[in-house]
Design a protein around this motif. Sequence first.
Motif, PDB file in Angstrom:
ATOM      1  N   ILE A  25      41.226  45.916  41.919  1.00 24.24           N
ATOM      2  CA  ILE A  25      40.515  44.884  42.689  1.00 24.24           C
ATOM      3  C   ILE A  25      39.885  43.862  41.751  1.00 24.24           C
ATOM      4  CG2 ILE A  25      38.488  44.466  44.145  1.00 24.24           C
ATOM      5  CD1 ILE A  25      39.136  47.093  45.595  1.00 24.24           C
ATOM      6  N   THR A  26      39.235  44.329  40.684  1.00 24.75           N
ATOM      7  CA  THR A  26      38.613  43.382  39.745  1.00 24.75           C
ATOM      8  C   THR A  26      39.676  42.515  39.075  1.00 24.75           C
ATOM      9  OG1 THR A  26      38.640  44.969  37.897  1.00 24.75           O
ATOM     10  CG2 THR A  26      36.704  44.970  39.325  1.00 24.75           C
ATOM     11  N   GLU A  27      40.818  43.119  38.737  1.00 27.01           N
ATOM     12  CA  GLU A  27      41.893  42.343  38.109  1.00 27.01           C
ATOM     13  C   GLU A  27      42.451  41.310  39.070  1.00 27.01           C
ATOM     14  OE1 GLU A  27      43.468  45.885  35.074  1.00 27.01           O
ATOM     15  OE2 GLU A  27      44.695  45.240  36.763  1.00 27.01           O
ATOM     16  N   PHE A  28      42.667  41.703  40.320  1.00 33.78           N
ATOM     17  CA  PHE A  28      43.187  40.759  41.316  1.00 33.78           C
ATOM     18  C   PHE A  28      42.204  39.611  41.528  1.00 33.78           C
ATOM     19  CE2 PHE A  28      43.528  39.238  45.696  1.00 33.78           C
ATOM     20  CZ  PHE A  28      44.858  38.860  45.739  1.00 33.78           C
ATOM     21  N   CYS A  29      40.912  39.944  41.603  1.00 34.45           N
ATOM     22  CA  CYS A  29      39.904  38.904  41.818  1.00 34.45           C
ATOM     23  C   CYS A  29      39.896  37.896  40.674  1.00 34.45           C
ATOM     24  CB  CYS A  29      38.525  39.534  41.989  1.00 34.45           C
ATOM     25  SG  CYS A  29      38.301  40.413  43.548  1.00 34.45           S
ATOM     26  N   ARG A  30      40.108  38.381  39.461  1.00 34.32           N
ATOM     27  CA  ARG A  30      40.192  37.455  38.327  1.00 34.32           C
ATOM     28  C   ARG A  30      41.422  36.563  38.432  1.00 34.32           C
ATOM     29  NH1 ARG A  30      39.435  42.229  34.876  1.00 34.32           N
ATOM     30  NH2 ARG A  30      37.205  42.643  34.643  1.00 34.32           N
ATOM     31  N   LEU A  31      42.529  37.114  38.886  1.00 32.09           N
ATOM     32  CA  LEU A  31      43.765  36.337  39.002  1.00 32.09           C
ATOM     33  C   LEU A  31      43.636  35.209  40.020  1.00 32.09           C
ATOM     34  CD1 LEU A  31      46.566  39.081  38.896  1.00 32.09           C
ATOM     35  CD2 LEU A  31      45.940  37.486  37.071  1.00 32.09           C
ATOM     36  N   VAL A  32      42.902  35.467  41.118  1.00 34.19           N
ATOM     37  CA  VAL A  32      42.836  34.477  42.202  1.00 34.19           C
ATOM     38  C   VAL A  32      41.478  33.782  42.274  1.00 34.19           C
ATOM     39  CG1 VAL A  32      44.582  35.720  43.544  1.00 34.19           C
ATOM     40  CG2 VAL A  32      42.151  36.177  43.954  1.00 34.19           C
ATOM     41  N   ASN A  33      40.627  34.028  41.275  1.00 34.25           N
ATOM     42  CA  ASN A  33      39.287  33.416  41.235  1.00 34.25           C
ATOM     43  C   ASN A  33      38.461  33.759  42.467  1.00 34.25           C
ATOM     44  OD1 ASN A  33      39.632  32.029  38.717  1.00 34.25           O
ATOM     45  ND2 ASN A  33      40.904  30.519  39.767  1.00 34.25           N
ATOM     46  N   LEU A  34      38.284  35.055  42.683  1.00 34.06           N
ATOM     47  CA  LEU A  34      37.487  35.553  43.807  1.00 34.06           C
ATOM     48  C   LEU A  34      36.340  36.370  43.237  1.00 34.06           C
ATOM     49  CD1 LEU A  34      37.559  35.631  46.969  1.00 34.06           C
ATOM     50  CD2 LEU A  34      38.733  37.821  46.763  1.00 34.06           C
ATOM     51  N   ASN A  35      35.117  36.059  43.646  1.00 34.85           N
ATOM     52  CA  ASN A  35      33.967  36.831  43.182  1.00 34.85           C
ATOM     53  C   ASN A  35      34.090  38.267  43.664  1.00 34.85           C
ATOM     54  OD1 ASN A  35      32.738  34.596  41.933  1.00 34.85           O
ATOM     55  ND2 ASN A  35      31.784  33.955  43.860  1.00 34.85           N
ATOM     56  N   TYR A  36      33.944  39.240  42.732  1.00 39.24           N
ATOM     57  CA  TYR A  36      34.337  40.589  43.108  1.00 39.24           C
ATOM     58  C   TYR A  36      33.254  41.619  43.443  1.00 39.24           C
ATOM     59  CZ  TYR A  36      34.027  41.187  37.969  1.00 39.24           C
ATOM     60  OH  TYR A  36      33.648  41.187  36.657  1.00 39.24           O
ATOM     61  N   PRO A  37      31.972  41.351  43.478  1.00 35.81           N
ATOM     62  CA  PRO A  37      31.075  42.410  43.989  1.00 35.81           C
ATOM     63  C   PRO A  37      31.397  42.820  45.423  1.00 35.81           C
ATOM     64  CG  PRO A  37      29.822  40.786  42.748  1.00 35.81           C
ATOM     65  CD  PRO A  37      31.215  40.240  42.886  1.00 35.81           C
ATOM     66  N   LEU A  38      31.597  41.849  46.313  1.00 35.67           N
ATOM     67  CA  LEU A  38      31.912  42.162  47.709  1.00 35.67           C
ATOM     68  C   LEU A  38      33.276  42.827  47.848  1.00 35.67           C
ATOM     69  CD1 LEU A  38      31.271  42.132  50.694  1.00 35.67           C
ATOM     70  CD2 LEU A  38      32.105  39.759  50.800  1.00 35.67           C
ATOM     71  N   PRO A  39      34.344  42.335  47.203  1.00 37.86           N
ATOM     72  CA  PRO A  39      35.632  43.036  47.285  1.00 37.86           C
ATOM     73  C   PRO A  39      35.559  44.497  46.829  1.00 37.86           C
ATOM     74  CG  PRO A  39      35.989  40.842  46.450  1.00 37.86           C
ATOM     75  CD  PRO A  39      34.497  41.019  46.546  1.00 37.86           C
ATOM     76  N   LEU A  40      34.765  44.786  45.800  1.00 38.80           N
ATOM     77  CA  LEU A  40      34.623  46.169  45.348  1.00 38.80           C
ATOM     78  C   LEU A  40      33.973  47.035  46.426  1.00 38.80           C
ATOM     79  CD1 LEU A  40      33.478  45.632  41.639  1.00 38.80           C
ATOM     80  CD2 LEU A  40      35.645  46.624  42.411  1.00 38.80           C
ATOM     81  N   ILE A  41      32.963  46.497  47.070  1.00 34.60           N
ATOM     82  CA  ILE A  41      32.290  47.230  48.151  1.00 34.60           C
ATOM     83  C   ILE A  41      33.251  47.460  49.307  1.00 34.60           C
ATOM     84  CG2 ILE A  41      30.438  47.105  49.878  1.00 34.60           C
ATOM     85  CD1 ILE A  41      28.833  45.474  47.785  1.00 34.60           C
ATOM     86  N   LEU A  42      33.999  46.427  49.676  1.00 36.17           N
ATOM     87  CA  LEU A  42      34.955  46.552  50.784  1.00 36.17           C
ATOM     88  C   LEU A  42      36.052  47.553  50.450  1.00 36.17           C
ATOM     89  CD1 LEU A  42      35.325  42.776  51.779  1.00 36.17           C
ATOM     90  CD2 LEU A  42      34.116  44.566  53.053  1.00 36.17           C
ATOM     91  N   GLY A  43      36.513  47.545  49.206  1.00 37.63           N
ATOM     92  CA  GLY A  43      37.547  48.482  48.802  1.00 37.63           C
ATOM     93  C   GLY A  43      37.066  49.921  48.863  1.00 37.63           C
ATOM     94  N   ALA A  44      35.881  50.179  48.298  1.00 40.23           N
ATOM     95  CA  ALA A  44      35.330  51.535  48.304  1.00 40.23           C
ATOM     96  C   ALA A  44      35.064  52.005  49.724  1.00 40.23           C
ATOM     97  CB  ALA A  44      34.046  51.574  47.476  1.00 40.23           C
TER      98      ALA A  44
END
Length: 280
Positions: free
Chosen positions: A41-60
């Motif tokens: 998730i962190t790698e994908f967020c870096r690729l698409v320029n997406l802030n990743y605290p929220l994506p990490l929470i959603l993934g978990a």
Amino acid sequence: MNESTVRALSGIVYIALLLGATLYSPISFVILFGIFMLIAITEFCRLVNLNYPLPLILGAASLGLFTFVIPNNDLSANLSLCIGSIFIASLLLEELFSQRPSAQKNSTVKYAQLFGYVIFPFILIVKLPITTTYGTESGSGIIPYLPQIVIGAFTIIWTNDTFAYIIGKSIGKHKLFERISPKKTIEGFLGGMAFAIAAAYILSLYYKNFSPLQWMVSAVILVIFGTLGDLVESKFKRVAGVKDSGSIMPGHGGILDRLDSIIFAIPFLFLYYQIISYVS
């Protein structure tokens, strides 16, 4: 220490960790792939320029919900994960083969890709050895944990990658998709497919949950969609202007670089297993 040695040692550690955690217990398997998912998730967020605290929470939260709250054999939930992933995969393939320049994506599209391309496939990998009961005796009503399903899928992917590289490098002349991946050849693709099918047949002699034909069909699904998944991730990296998705594995790149094939192919493989379980 030269680059080849670092790459080899890193690969050995990765394979040992994956096989060890998968074989040891369902809990160690879920923990390992949960960690892999968060890194991806962190790698994908870096690729698409997406802030990743929220994506990490959603993934978990999604992993916890579909693994520990919703029953693993809930057909509607499993099909929803498959359909969501396959829908996003179809959009990514349309973008991959389109001649149009890549358009700027808004946050809604990025989050849809995050779920369909990363989160849902990782959840399906976690579910694969738990929900695939075809060919097992489960009269007690307890769903067995079948690590051989996951090990078989990775063995097929690794066999394909290895022989596609060897054959492509030695006799490959016709480019498979030069615009995105200049090194891939049609000869390498076909050679990798042939050896993957052979590996699947050998697996069927030891892992008898599926027939030889079903194992070989699994290989075809994994090779075709795994190759497409590798091309899709190459497109993400090309647009982002980076060589690797991350640097957690010296000599290999990131988790997405190592698992791009399996996470793209797994929804199609999971759906195939659900179909043959249903019609059997």
